[in-house]
Design a protein around this motif. Sequence first.
Motif, PDB file in Angstrom:
ATOM      1  N   UNK A  45       0.883  -1.051   0.132  1.00 52.34           N
ATOM      2  CA  UNK A  45      -0.091  -0.014  -0.001  1.00 52.34           C
ATOM      3  C   UNK A  45       0.753   1.074   0.027  1.00 52.34           C
ATOM      4  N   UNK A  46       0.343   2.156  -0.374  1.00 47.53           N
ATOM      5  CA  UNK A  46       1.078   3.526  -0.352  1.00 47.53           C
ATOM      6  C   UNK A  46       1.738   4.008   1.309  1.00 47.53           C
ATOM      7  N   UNK A  47       0.726   3.613   2.179  1.00 46.59           N
ATOM      8  CA  UNK A  47       1.200   3.853   3.624  1.00 46.59           C
ATOM      9  C   UNK A  47       2.334   2.988   3.789  1.00 46.59           C
ATOM     10  N   UNK A  48       2.327   1.695   3.213  1.00 50.13           N
ATOM     11  CA  UNK A  48       3.468   0.773   3.727  1.00 50.13           C
ATOM     12  C   UNK A  48       4.621   1.297   2.802  1.00 50.13           C
ATOM     13  N   UNK A  49       4.633   1.888   1.669  1.00 46.64           N
ATOM     14  CA  UNK A  49       5.679   2.354   1.026  1.00 46.64           C
ATOM     15  C   UNK A  49       6.328   3.746   1.658  1.00 46.64           C
ATOM     16  N   UNK A  50       5.427   4.337   2.410  1.00 48.47           N
ATOM     17  CA  UNK A  50       5.817   5.553   3.112  1.00 48.47           C
ATOM     18  C   UNK A  50       6.703   5.079   4.239  1.00 48.47           C
ATOM     19  N   UNK A  76       2.477  11.536   2.768  1.00 50.74           N
ATOM     20  CA  UNK A  76       3.339  10.637   1.530  1.00 50.74           C
ATOM     21  C   UNK A  76       2.518   9.696   0.943  1.00 50.74           C
ATOM     22  N   UNK A  77       1.557   9.169   1.546  1.00 49.92           N
ATOM     23  CA  UNK A  77       0.348   8.101   0.801  1.00 49.92           C
ATOM     24  C   UNK A  77      -0.318   9.014  -0.253  1.00 49.92           C
ATOM     25  N   UNK A  78      -0.924  10.115   0.268  1.00 50.39           N
ATOM     26  CA  UNK A  78      -1.509  10.972  -0.826  1.00 50.39           C
ATOM     27  C   UNK A  78      -0.623  11.242  -1.931  1.00 50.39           C
ATOM     28  N   UNK A  79       0.500  11.773  -1.542  1.00 49.79           N
ATOM     29  CA  UNK A  79       1.671  12.104  -2.866  1.00 49.79           C
ATOM     30  C   UNK A  79       1.451  10.693  -3.776  1.00 49.79           C
ATOM     31  N   UNK A  80       1.833   9.670  -3.144  1.00 49.27           N
ATOM     32  CA  UNK A  80       1.940   8.489  -4.089  1.00 49.27           C
ATOM     33  C   UNK A  80       0.733   8.430  -4.715  1.00 49.27           C
ATOM     34  N   UNK A  81      -0.549   8.270  -4.084  1.00 48.98           N
ATOM     35  CA  UNK A  81      -1.721   8.055  -4.947  1.00 48.98           C
ATOM     36  C   UNK A  81      -1.816   9.092  -5.856  1.00 48.98           C
ATOM     37  N   UNK A  82      -1.669  10.377  -5.775  1.00 49.79           N
ATOM     38  CA  UNK A  82      -1.653  11.462  -6.473  1.00 49.79           C
ATOM     39  C   UNK A  82      -0.794  11.340  -7.871  1.00 49.79           C
ATOM     40  N   UNK A  83       0.588  11.021  -7.499  1.00 46.34           N
ATOM     41  CA  UNK A  83       1.405  10.844  -8.655  1.00 46.34           C
ATOM     42  C   UNK A  83       1.079   9.674  -9.701  1.00 46.34           C
ATOM     43  N   UNK A  84       0.866   8.713  -8.941  1.00 50.21           N
ATOM     44  CA  UNK A  84       0.509   7.426  -9.607  1.00 50.21           C
ATOM     45  C   UNK A  84      -0.894   7.705 -10.618  1.00 50.21           C
ATOM     46  N   UNK A  85      -1.884   8.348 -10.298  1.00 47.08           N
ATOM     47  CA  UNK A  85      -2.951   8.743 -11.010  1.00 47.08           C
ATOM     48  C   UNK A  85      -2.468   9.788 -12.016  1.00 47.08           C
ATOM     49  N   UNK A  86      -1.829  10.734 -11.884  1.00 43.30           N
ATOM     50  CA  UNK A  86      -1.423  11.658 -12.801  1.00 43.30           C
ATOM     51  C   UNK A  86      -0.637  10.929 -13.844  1.00 43.30           C
ATOM     52  N   UNK A  87       0.449  10.301 -13.550  1.00 44.09           N
ATOM     53  CA  UNK A  87       1.111   9.284 -14.548  1.00 44.09           C
ATOM     54  C   UNK A  87       0.038   8.311 -15.267  1.00 44.09           C
ATOM     55  N   UNK A  88      -0.801   7.729 -14.922  1.00 49.14           N
ATOM     56  CA  UNK A  88      -1.869   7.064 -15.522  1.00 49.14           C
ATOM     57  C   UNK A  88      -2.561   7.844 -16.539  1.00 49.14           C
ATOM     58  N   UNK A  89      -2.978   9.172 -15.952  1.00 50.50           N
ATOM     59  CA  UNK A  89      -3.826  10.119 -16.859  1.00 50.50           C
ATOM     60  C   UNK A  89      -2.915  10.373 -18.255  1.00 50.50           C
ATOM     61  N   UNK A  90      -1.571  10.343 -18.003  1.00 49.42           N
ATOM     62  CA  UNK A  90      -0.537  10.729 -18.949  1.00 49.42           C
ATOM     63  C   UNK A  90      -0.404   9.299 -20.008  1.00 49.42           C
ATOM     64  N   UNK A  91      -0.805   8.366 -19.610  1.00 50.32           N
ATOM     65  CA  UNK A  91      -0.759   7.000 -20.587  1.00 50.32           C
ATOM     66  C   UNK A  91       0.127   6.054 -20.211  1.00 50.32           C
ATOM     67  N   UNK A  92       0.649   6.260 -18.936  1.00 50.17           N
ATOM     68  CA  UNK A  92       1.506   5.003 -18.632  1.00 50.17           C
ATOM     69  C   UNK A  92       0.633   3.936 -18.009  1.00 50.17           C
ATOM     70  N   UNK A  93       1.127   2.846 -18.170  1.00 46.95           N
ATOM     71  CA  UNK A  93       0.733   1.549 -17.596  1.00 46.95           C
ATOM     72  C   UNK A  93       0.677   1.559 -15.963  1.00 46.95           C
TER      73      UNK A  93
END
Length: 121
Positions: free
Chosen positions: A53-58, A78-95
Amino acid sequence: LPMMQVFDAPEPLLSAGSRPTTTVAPQALLFLNSPHVRRWAAAFGARLSEAATPEAAAERGYRLALARSPTGAERADAAEFLRAQEESYRRDGFSPADAAARARTDFAHALFCLNEFVYVD
């Protein structure tokens, strides 16, 4: 070595009784913009991929980088940052896997830029 000069490396041909301690903008800029630091962040981020989970990664990131657990607020941020960054990259077309890896790299890069990581009290 420019990286060492930014952090007050001593002149190798002269003896020095003491070294100055400075905190200057080029130090922060080096950590933010260096391709070396980004590669190190990617490698560090890969070490966080074991976390479920993002919390565990933090938690793992703080333990490895700063030798302490994050506070509750730090873990949540940190967990919110990880989620937001991942979502941003997904919107940009990354797997999903690439987006998660890039988010962990960004988080690791942010940890590297903390004063607590750079300076020993």
